[in-house]
Design a protein around this motif. Structure first.
Motif, mmCIF file in Angstrom:
data_model
loop_
_atom_site.group_PDB
_atom_site.id
_atom_site.type_symbol
_atom_site.label_atom_id
_atom_site.label_comp_id
_atom_site.label_asym_id
_atom_site.label_seq_id
_atom_site.Cartn_x
_atom_site.Cartn_y
_atom_site.Cartn_z
ATOM 1 N N THR A 83 -86.285 30.158 52.149
ATOM 2 C CA THR A 83 -84.994 30.723 52.540
ATOM 3 C C THR A 83 -85.065 31.338 53.932
ATOM 4 N N SER A 84 -86.163 32.011 54.224
ATOM 5 C CA SER A 84 -86.290 32.682 55.522
ATOM 6 C C SER A 84 -86.686 31.731 56.644
ATOM 7 N N SER A 85 -87.176 30.531 56.298
ATOM 8 C CA SER A 85 -87.670 29.618 57.330
ATOM 9 C C SER A 85 -86.599 28.685 57.884
ATOM 10 N N TRP A 86 -85.493 28.556 57.170
ATOM 11 C CA TRP A 86 -84.430 27.653 57.638
ATOM 12 C C TRP A 86 -83.104 28.068 57.027
ATOM 13 N N GLU A 87 -82.094 28.240 57.868
ATOM 14 C CA GLU A 87 -80.800 28.741 57.392
ATOM 15 C C GLU A 87 -80.059 27.731 56.521
ATOM 16 N N GLY A 88 -80.522 26.471 56.508
ATOM 17 C CA GLY A 88 -79.884 25.469 55.661
ATOM 18 C C GLY A 88 -80.188 25.638 54.188
ATOM 19 N N PHE A 89 -81.254 26.400 53.869
ATOM 20 C CA PHE A 89 -81.594 26.651 52.472
ATOM 21 C C PHE A 89 -80.765 27.808 51.912
ATOM 22 N N TYR A 90 -80.426 27.689 50.626
ATOM 23 C CA TYR A 90 -79.659 28.745 49.958
ATOM 24 C C TYR A 90 -80.306 29.032 48.605
ATOM 25 N N ASP A 91 -80.761 30.271 48.435
ATOM 26 C CA ASP A 91 -81.449 30.660 47.207
ATOM 27 C C ASP A 91 -80.452 30.872 46.078
ATOM 28 N N LEU A 92 -80.491 29.981 45.079
ATOM 29 C CA LEU A 92 -79.594 30.089 43.937
ATOM 30 C C LEU A 92 -80.205 30.875 42.780
ATOM 31 N N GLY A 93 -81.503 31.133 42.851
ATOM 32 C CA GLY A 93 -82.130 31.966 41.834
ATOM 33 C C GLY A 93 -82.254 31.306 40.476
ATOM 34 N N PRO A 94 -82.587 32.104 39.462
ATOM 35 C CA PRO A 94 -82.800 31.584 38.102
ATOM 36 C C PRO A 94 -81.483 31.343 37.366
ATOM 37 N N VAL A 95 -81.557 30.617 36.256
ATOM 38 C CA VAL A 95 -80.345 30.206 35.545
ATOM 39 C C VAL A 95 -79.591 31.381 34.934
#
Length: 213
Positions: A23-35
């Motif tokens: 998440t911190s290495s590229w702004e294209g990633f989005y952390d959706l977390g656990p279910v």
């Protein structure tokens, strides 16, 4: 651009750490977390009880499997347009979790639990599609468990230890079936070195920014 990358592996394998690093290495990633974050009502209902007893004893395989995959579907629906969703435990990990739990709960061999849970899930591949990465402390089940136990602050014993053994076996079976885009199973690698391995594997698939290798 949309899609999903999942970080999978047994407890204490570094999944959450790698999600944060991606998440911190590229702004294209989005952390959706656990279910459970995306379907909180049923999970709140069971967490008020003895959670371990509910998970391994009082819940049914049908109930647990349905909760895991219902939450997975809602999580996928929360992805903002144009981003790559990062999943802390993706479709294959949820499947492995349900299979290992079923094996413990119903005293089934892994093969029997595998067929039982796959029939409940009703599909052979992730929905939606994802790029799965597997993190294992070691390709050897008992060594992997020993390493993971040392990383924990509480002992693994009884039913939970039995579950972890089944979970490792299921994940290794999946790895042998080549379902993962990358398998990192070298305990000598630190978090940064593991991150480099993951980023390289994703870049090969056109995911991520080459500038941040």
């Amino acid at each position: 651009m949309t899609g999903f990358v999942s970080l999978n592996g047994p407890d204490n394998s570094g999944k959450s750490t790698q999600v944060r690093m991606l998440t911190s290495s590229w702004e294209g990633f989005y952390d959706l977390g656990p279910v459970h974050r995306h379907d909180p009502v049923p999970w709140a209902r069971v967490s008020g009880q003895d959670y371990a007893a509910w998970w391994f004893t009082t819940s049914t395989t049908e109930e647990l499997t349905d909760m895991l995959f219902a939450g997975h579907a809602k999580r996928a629906g929360a992805l903002p347009p144009g981003r790559i969703g990062l999943l802390d435990r993706g479709w294959y990990m949820l499947l492995a979790t349900a299979i290992a739990t079923c094996a413990v709960k119903e005293s089934l061999p892994v093969e029997g639990a595998w067929h039982r849970v796959r029939a409940l899930v009703g599909t052979e591949e992730p929905e939606p599609r994802e790029t799965p990465v597997l993190l294992l402390p070691s390709p050897d089940t008992e060594r992997s468990i020993a390493i993971a136990r040392r990383r924990d602050h509480s002992p693994w014993a009884g039913t939970y230890l039995d579950y972890q053994r089944h979970l490792h076996r299921v994940l290794l079976r999946m790895a042998h079936q080549d379902v993962f885009a990358e398998v990192v199973s070298d305990a000598r690698l630190d978090a940064d070195e593991t991150h480099v391995r993951i980023r390289r594997a994703l870049l090969v698939r056109g995911i991520g920014s080459p500038a941040n290798r």
